[in-house]
Design a protein around this motif. Sequence first.
Motif, PDB file in Angstrom:
ATOM      1  N   ASP A   5      59.114  53.018  11.027  1.00 28.28           N
ATOM      2  CA  ASP A   5      58.021  52.200  11.556  1.00 28.28           C
ATOM      3  C   ASP A   5      57.726  52.491  13.023  1.00 28.28           C
ATOM      4  OD1 ASP A   5      57.992  51.104   9.086  1.00 28.28           O
ATOM      5  OD2 ASP A   5      58.911  49.199   9.645  1.00 28.28           O
ATOM      6  N   SER A   6      58.782  52.624  13.832  1.00 24.68           N
ATOM      7  CA  SER A   6      58.584  52.791  15.274  1.00 24.68           C
ATOM      8  C   SER A   6      57.965  54.139  15.632  1.00 24.68           C
ATOM      9  CB  SER A   6      59.919  52.636  16.011  1.00 24.68           C
ATOM     10  OG  SER A   6      60.850  53.620  15.580  1.00 24.68           O
ATOM     11  N   SER A   7      58.066  55.126  14.749  1.00 22.45           N
ATOM     12  CA  SER A   7      57.571  56.463  15.068  1.00 22.45           C
ATOM     13  C   SER A   7      56.046  56.552  15.059  1.00 22.45           C
ATOM     14  CB  SER A   7      58.159  57.496  14.098  1.00 22.45           C
ATOM     15  OG  SER A   7      57.735  57.231  12.768  1.00 22.45           O
ATOM     16  N   VAL A   8      55.382  55.599  14.420  1.00 21.81           N
ATOM     17  CA  VAL A   8      53.916  55.633  14.354  1.00 21.81           C
ATOM     18  C   VAL A   8      53.276  54.511  15.160  1.00 21.81           C
ATOM     19  CG1 VAL A   8      53.937  56.735  12.083  1.00 21.81           C
ATOM     20  CG2 VAL A   8      53.884  54.242  12.241  1.00 21.81           C
ATOM     21  N   ALA A   9      54.082  53.687  15.827  1.00 21.59           N
ATOM     22  CA  ALA A   9      53.540  52.528  16.547  1.00 21.59           C
ATOM     23  C   ALA A   9      52.603  52.948  17.674  1.00 21.59           C
ATOM     24  CB  ALA A   9      54.682  51.670  17.093  1.00 21.59           C
ATOM     25  N   LEU A  10      53.004  53.909  18.479  1.00 17.66           N
ATOM     26  CA  LEU A  10      52.182  54.330  19.608  1.00 17.66           C
ATOM     27  C   LEU A  10      50.903  55.017  19.150  1.00 17.66           C
ATOM     28  CD1 LEU A  10      54.910  55.596  22.107  1.00 17.66           C
ATOM     29  CD2 LEU A  10      53.742  53.390  22.044  1.00 17.66           C
ATOM     30  N   ASP A  11      50.965  55.771  18.049  1.00 15.94           N
ATOM     31  CA  ASP A  11      49.760  56.404  17.513  1.00 15.94           C
ATOM     32  C   ASP A  11      48.765  55.350  17.026  1.00 15.94           C
ATOM     33  OD1 ASP A  11      50.830  58.901  18.023  1.00 15.94           O
ATOM     34  OD2 ASP A  11      51.704  59.090  16.023  1.00 15.94           O
ATOM     35  N   ILE A  12      49.269  54.300  16.413  1.00 16.92           N
ATOM     36  CA  ILE A  12      48.390  53.234  15.932  1.00 16.92           C
ATOM     37  C   ILE A  12      47.738  52.503  17.102  1.00 16.92           C
ATOM     38  CG2 ILE A  12      48.392  50.990  14.764  1.00 16.92           C
ATOM     39  CD1 ILE A  12      50.458  52.119  12.838  1.00 16.92           C
ATOM     40  N   LEU A  13      48.502  52.232  18.146  1.00 14.13           N
ATOM     41  CA  LEU A  13      47.929  51.577  19.319  1.00 14.13           C
ATOM     42  C   LEU A  13      46.872  52.459  19.983  1.00 14.13           C
ATOM     43  CD1 LEU A  13      51.088  49.955  20.978  1.00 14.13           C
ATOM     44  CD2 LEU A  13      49.211  48.785  19.820  1.00 14.13           C
ATOM     45  N   ALA A  14      47.144  53.765  20.075  1.00  9.07           N
ATOM     46  CA  ALA A  14      46.181  54.680  20.695  1.00  9.07           C
ATOM     47  C   ALA A  14      44.904  54.768  19.868  1.00  9.07           C
ATOM     48  CB  ALA A  14      46.809  56.058  20.867  1.00  9.07           C
ATOM     49  N   SER A  15      45.025  54.827  18.555  1.00  7.17           N
ATOM     50  CA  SER A  15      43.841  54.904  17.697  1.00  7.17           C
ATOM     51  C   SER A  15      43.023  53.619  17.777  1.00  7.17           C
ATOM     52  CB  SER A  15      44.258  55.168  16.249  1.00  7.17           C
ATOM     53  OG  SER A  15      44.956  56.398  16.131  1.00  7.17           O
ATOM     54  N   THR A  16      43.692  52.474  17.841  1.00  2.00           N
ATOM     55  CA  THR A  16      42.966  51.210  17.981  1.00  2.00           C
ATOM     56  C   THR A  16      42.278  51.120  19.332  1.00  2.00           C
ATOM     57  OG1 THR A  16      44.639  50.173  16.564  1.00  2.00           O
ATOM     58  CG2 THR A  16      43.184  48.714  17.803  1.00  2.00           C
ATOM     59  N   HIS A  17      42.966  51.574  20.368  1.00  2.00           N
ATOM     60  CA  HIS A  17      42.415  51.515  21.723  1.00  2.00           C
ATOM     61  C   HIS A  17      41.176  52.389  21.868  1.00  2.00           C
ATOM     62  CE1 HIS A  17      42.588  50.731  26.041  1.00  2.00           C
ATOM     63  NE2 HIS A  17      42.479  52.019  26.268  1.00  2.00           N
ATOM     64  N   SER A  18      41.015  53.398  21.012  1.00  2.00           N
ATOM     65  CA  SER A  18      39.875  54.294  21.112  1.00  2.00           C
ATOM     66  C   SER A  18      38.552  53.612  20.773  1.00  2.00           C
ATOM     67  CB  SER A  18      40.080  55.508  20.196  1.00  2.00           C
ATOM     68  OG  SER A  18      40.131  55.100  18.838  1.00  2.00           O
ATOM     69  N   PHE A  19      38.594  52.532  19.963  1.00  2.00           N
ATOM     70  CA  PHE A  19      37.355  51.817  19.637  1.00  2.00           C
ATOM     71  C   PHE A  19      37.400  50.332  19.994  1.00  2.00           C
ATOM     72  CE2 PHE A  19      39.947  51.298  15.842  1.00  2.00           C
ATOM     73  CZ  PHE A  19      39.687  49.997  15.438  1.00  2.00           C
ATOM     74  N   LEU A  20      38.605  49.766  20.161  1.00  2.00           N
ATOM     75  CA  LEU A  20      38.746  48.362  20.540  1.00  2.00           C
ATOM     76  C   LEU A  20      39.876  48.273  21.554  1.00  2.00           C
ATOM     77  CD1 LEU A  20      37.717  45.465  19.913  1.00  2.00           C
ATOM     78  CD2 LEU A  20      39.611  45.274  18.278  1.00  2.00           C
ATOM     79  N   PRO A  21      39.580  48.118  22.856  1.00  2.00           N
ATOM     80  CA  PRO A  21      40.617  48.170  23.887  1.00  2.00           C
ATOM     81  C   PRO A  21      41.714  47.138  23.661  1.00  2.00           C
ATOM     82  CG  PRO A  21      38.432  48.280  24.869  1.00  2.00           C
ATOM     83  CD  PRO A  21      38.223  47.960  23.416  1.00  2.00           C
ATOM     84  N   VAL A  22      42.949  47.570  23.832  1.00  2.00           N
ATOM     85  CA  VAL A  22      44.109  46.684  23.698  1.00  2.00           C
ATOM     86  C   VAL A  22      44.749  46.437  25.060  1.00  2.00           C
ATOM     87  CG1 VAL A  22      44.563  47.385  21.327  1.00  2.00           C
ATOM     88  CG2 VAL A  22      45.634  48.640  23.190  1.00  2.00           C
ATOM     89  N   THR A  23      43.966  46.576  26.124  1.00  2.00           N
ATOM     90  CA  THR A  23      44.473  46.374  27.474  1.00  2.00           C
ATOM     91  C   THR A  23      44.924  44.928  27.657  1.00  2.00           C
ATOM     92  OG1 THR A  23      42.871  48.027  28.213  1.00  2.00           O
ATOM     93  CG2 THR A  23      43.944  46.706  29.912  1.00  2.00           C
ATOM     94  N   GLU A  24      46.051  44.758  28.357  1.00  2.00           N
ATOM     95  CA  GLU A  24      46.643  43.449  28.652  1.00  2.00           C
ATOM     96  C   GLU A  24      46.982  42.685  27.373  1.00  2.00           C
ATOM     97  OE1 GLU A  24      44.110  41.340  31.298  1.00  2.00           O
ATOM     98  OE2 GLU A  24      44.336  42.770  32.939  1.00  2.00           O
TER      99      GLU A  24
END
Length: 372
Positions: free
Chosen positions: A164-183
């Motif tokens: 699970d942890s190996s794909v967490a950062l990729d999922i956050l980056a992909s989400t951030h590309s269209f919906l910012p997850v800042t803060e």
Amino acid sequence: MICAFIVMKCEGFSMITDLVDYLNNNLLIAHYCGFDITAPLPSYWTFDRFLKNFDHSVLSSIMESQVLLLASQGIVDTSFIGLDSTPVAANTSQNNQKSFLPDKFKPDKQPKADRDCKLGVHTASNKLNEKNYAFYWGYKNHVLVDCISGLPLYELTTTADIHDSSVALDILASTHSFLPVTECTFLADKGYDVKNIYHQVHSFYQGECIIPLNKRNTKNPKLLPQGNPICEAGLAMWKDGTFSDNGRTRQKFCCPLKSSKHADCPCHHKNFYNGKKHRGCTKYMTLPDDLRLSIDRESSYFKRNYSLRTECERYNSRFKSTGQERMWVRNQTSVANLNTFAHISLLAVAVAVITTRSGQSYRKIKTVKRIA
């Protein structure tokens, strides 16, 4: 075809044959899907080929547009987001509990029915001593959920052997590309307790992580109020300097009698009689010099925020109710497409409620179907 598969997931069908029978017995629904009901409807094999050959990026863009629409209406945001995965069993006899095949859960016994699936393990919880676990052949669906609305923001299908942890950062980056997850406040279970996730969320997204500590088989030595450990003989150990090792800072503790010429170890520890100048037992403790170890997990703030992660479990339950707990297709592309169709159907329910202003809950498919 896309509308038909959304109907399939809204009705909770797990098999394509159920969808074909439903459309043939409900020609009005088939008409609304866009089929010509004056001609024969597509067969099972047409639907099956569609799943196998359809470009998954098209479905991802549909789901992305739904999330952006709900975000513009103020229904979803990224203030509190949770990530979790749910197992998806493959269509193979080796997953049958009544199967008595020898060594059916060995990694080299790849199922012939599905050459893409991999061997995984599913546990009831993330406790270190958890004994309630089961092996399975199949896949995982990783879902990033808005923990306030309980709706999905992004999803990813992998084989069951991916951690699970190996794909967490990729999922956050992909989400951030269209919906910012800042803060954002990132919530996850012990399976995501990895140092680089803490630092990435803090440094790149200016957010914080609410993740329980995974002790990874570490021991819990007896400590004095000052933090000094107690040796096997019941004596308080002394500090003996710090050192860095593999990116971490460790405090060394030594025997309080190691420099004494006439003292004798009360428990007769073997290291005390080794004939060396620096004798006696030693212990090491990792100092909390990173974000992972600096979080106070006993505070009311941590416990109150972590309780929001239950929305991930609730959403996984709704996801399984669409018929996605067990697959009846036999390749990863079809499984990934069906998983995305399930998320699209659940988001479509929320979009329908918001668009029609019916005042109903956007989490209950049956209620929305009843008023349609």
